[in-house]
Design an enzyme around this catalytic site. Structure first.
Site, PDB file in Angstrom:
ATOM      1  N   GLU A  95      35.083  22.821  18.111  1.00 19.18           N
ATOM      2  CA  GLU A  95      34.188  23.147  19.229  1.00 19.18           C
ATOM      3  C   GLU A  95      33.570  21.859  19.761  1.00 19.18           C
ATOM      4  OE1 GLU A  95      31.586  24.283  22.014  1.00 19.18           O
ATOM      5  OE2 GLU A  95      33.271  25.473  21.263  1.00 19.18           O
ATOM      6  N   ALA A 142      29.345  43.247  27.031  1.00 20.77           N
ATOM      7  CA  ALA A 142      29.693  44.598  26.606  1.00 20.77           C
ATOM      8  C   ALA A 142      31.174  44.658  26.267  1.00 20.77           C
ATOM      9  CB  ALA A 142      29.355  45.609  27.700  1.00 20.77           C
ATOM     10  N   ARG A 200      25.254  37.854  23.690  1.00 22.96           N
ATOM     11  CA  ARG A 200      26.382  37.005  23.304  1.00 22.96           C
ATOM     12  C   ARG A 200      26.032  36.100  22.123  1.00 22.96           C
ATOM     13  NH1 ARG A 200      30.309  35.837  27.532  1.00 22.96           N
ATOM     14  NH2 ARG A 200      29.912  37.122  29.361  1.00 22.96           N
ATOM     15  N   ARG A 254      21.430  35.746  36.346  1.00 17.47           N
ATOM     16  CA  ARG A 254      21.307  36.702  35.254  1.00 17.47           C
ATOM     17  C   ARG A 254      20.074  36.432  34.424  1.00 17.47           C
ATOM     18  NH1 ARG A 254      27.132  35.140  32.588  1.00 17.47           N
ATOM     19  NH2 ARG A 254      26.717  32.989  32.003  1.00 17.47           N
ATOM     20  N   TYR A 286      22.346  46.852  32.027  1.00 18.37           N
ATOM     21  CA  TYR A 286      22.575  47.772  30.919  1.00 18.37           C
ATOM     22  C   TYR A 286      21.718  47.332  29.740  1.00 18.37           C
ATOM     23  CZ  TYR A 286      25.926  44.031  29.786  1.00 18.37           C
ATOM     24  OH  TYR A 286      26.525  42.818  29.549  1.00 18.37           O
ATOM     25  N   ASP A 320      39.997  33.167  28.074  1.00 19.44           N
ATOM     26  CA  ASP A 320      39.721  32.584  29.388  1.00 19.44           C
ATOM     27  C   ASP A 320      40.548  31.335  29.669  1.00 19.44           C
ATOM     28  OD1 ASP A 320      37.942  34.537  30.045  1.00 19.44           O
ATOM     29  OD2 ASP A 320      36.139  33.302  29.899  1.00 19.44           O
ATOM     30  N   ALA A 344      36.325  39.436  28.135  1.00 14.37           N
ATOM     31  CA  ALA A 344      36.321  39.239  26.682  1.00 14.37           C
ATOM     32  C   ALA A 344      37.160  40.301  25.985  1.00 14.37           C
ATOM     33  CB  ALA A 344      34.890  39.257  26.152  1.00 14.37           C
TER      34      ALA A 344
END
Length: 462
Positions: free
Chosen positions: A40, A53, A128, A210, A243, A326, A339
């Site tokens: 990473e 979700a 997430r 967001r 949501y 992705d 996802a």
């Protein structure tokens, strides 16, 4: 000799990228006794604290990969995103008129445009970062290396190990590489070529804002029912979706706005934003939508929505290098399934790597040929469906942003989109992953048989 693949040695795979798909894949490969190293580029795992979700189907795929993944999801506070009430435990997706005021006496009233039954626990939402934090605990710590930004991959022949060079100057030798390094994938750039437009994402002319909102504030803004269930407020040139997450203590809210301009910097997809710009975009919308917009921070990030649709990747594999998630098929988020499709990728790859191990341990084919055949199979099985999603996500956003929503004379025309939207949603939700596994095994077996036939004919000729 150093750098040469020895027959019978365990397969060693490098996963580039520590997002959700990369970590899920690492868990799956470890379960199949594949030696995994996950690299990473950031100092830690990179998911932000926004919501995500998963469909019930994606969660079943997680179960197939490793039940520990589902345990991590549930322990991170996942909740059904849209159960109606105690009498009906199913989840629904709801589209409501976010623009027009239909009742002067009740500003909270919004006309329901369409509703699709997603089934029991059809969607589960969580944060997430909390999911990733729980997921990483499933992986042995020695598997993960952070602060490793990939610079190059050297291919020296099918039966030679790949050499990965990182920006810090270190090198690693592995049998195969799977790029899960996201929309700005360096692995994709390496296998498709620098300067190739398919190597890079392109602007969809949508921006997103967001935030996470405490449930008590959301209830005041929307009313209890709408706050506690998923709703998508559609209107001309914008939409707002929200949501519940975090055990229903918060809602995840995202506003999408059309942007006719070009994005100034395609290497930097986030820019400083402000609530004032959102207020302008949603001026004249229903009071509920404007109430939610007022709960966004005054200063916040503005996310440019990029995807890989304008120039789709023509292939996901090159020799012993492969793309997933992705990195292969970054889509806009309007289906909420990017996802989920990546989880399907991980299941396919875990299935294939198990077969590669079997082939290599039995000395049926060489490790290099087995890995190359596996990645060819992955490309054949996954590319069409995943590219369809990238296209479809663009299509459904066009539905949400129709200018006709502002014209009562054209409402009937605008609403004709929903039957198509249902069909597209069902294609995602009702994917037959068991059939995918069968097709994957059959396709790999056919390739292996062709390699054995080729080897046998070569021996006879000698």
């Amino acid at each position: 000799m150093p750098g040469t693949v020895r027959p019978g040695e365990p397969v060693q795979v490098a996963i580039i990228g520590g997002g959700i798909v990369g970590v899920v894949l690492a868990v799956g490969l470890i379960r199949q006794n594949v030696k995994v190293r996950l690299f990473e580029q950031s100092q830690g795992f990179r998911e932000i604290g926004a919501g995500i979700a998963f469909t019930a189907n994606a969660i079943r795929c997680m179960e197939q990969i490793d039940p520990a993944i589902v345990t991590a999801l549930r322990s991170s506070g996942s909740v059904p995103t849209s159960t109606g009430d105690e009498k009906d435990p199913n989840d629904y997706l709801r589209w409501i008129d976010g623009y027009n005021l239909h009742r002067e006496d009740d500003p909270y009233y919004q006309r329901m445009l369409y509703k699709i039954n997603a089934g029991y626990r059809g969607f589960e939402g969580c944060r997430r970062d909390q999911f990733l934090e729980a997921l990483v605990k499933v992986i042995p710590p020695e598997v993960v290396e952070c602060k490793k930004r990939l610079e190059s991959i050297e291919e020296r022949g099918l039966e030679e190990k790949l050499i990965l060079t990182f920006v810090d100057g270190t090198t690693v030798e592995v049998d195969a590489v799977i790029g899960c390094d996201g929309i700005k994938s360096r692995v994709r750039e390496i296998i498709l070529g620098e300067g190739n437009p398919a190597s890079y994402p392109h602007y969809t002319h949508k921006v997103a804002y967001r935030t996470l909102i405490p449930m008590e504030d959301a209830i005041k803004a929307l009313g209890e029912y709408k706050a506690k269930n998923q709703h998508n407020h559609v209107g001309p040139n914008a939409h707002l979706i929200h949501y519940p997450v975090a055990n229903k203590k918060m809602i995840n809210a995202t506003a999408f706005v059309s942007d006719p301009n070009e994005w100034p910097n395609d290497r930097q997809m986030v820019a400083p934003g402000c609530r004032e710009d959102m207020e302008k975009a949603f001026a004249g919308w229903s009071p509920c939508v404007r109430n939610v917009v007022n709960l966004f921070p005054k200063e916040l990030d503005k996310w440019a929505v990029f995807d890989l649709w304008d120039y789709p990747a023509p292939f996901y594999n090159k020799g012993k290098i492969c793309l997933a998630g992705d990195a292969a098929h970054a889509s806009s988020p309007h289906h909420g399934a990017g996802a989920c499709i990546g989880i399907e990728d991980a299941l396919c790859l875990a299935t294939l790597m198990k077969q590669v191990n079997v082939s290599v341990q039995a000395s049926r084919v060489s490790k290099g040929k087995a890995l190359s055949a596996a990645f060819e199979t992955f490309n054949a099985i996954r590319r069409t469906r995943s590219q369809w999603l990238v296209n479809s996500s663009r299509r459904v956003c066009d539905f949400y942003h129709q200018p006709e929503w502002a014209d009562p004379a054209k409402w009937v025309k605008a609403e004709t989109c929903f039957e198509e939207l249902k069909d597209r949603s069902y294609k995602i939700w009702h994917f037959d992953y068991d059939e995918m596994i069968k097709e994957t095994l059959k396709s790999y077996s056919n390739r292996e048989a062709a390699l054995l036939q080729e080897s046998s004919e070569g021996s006879v000729e000698k």
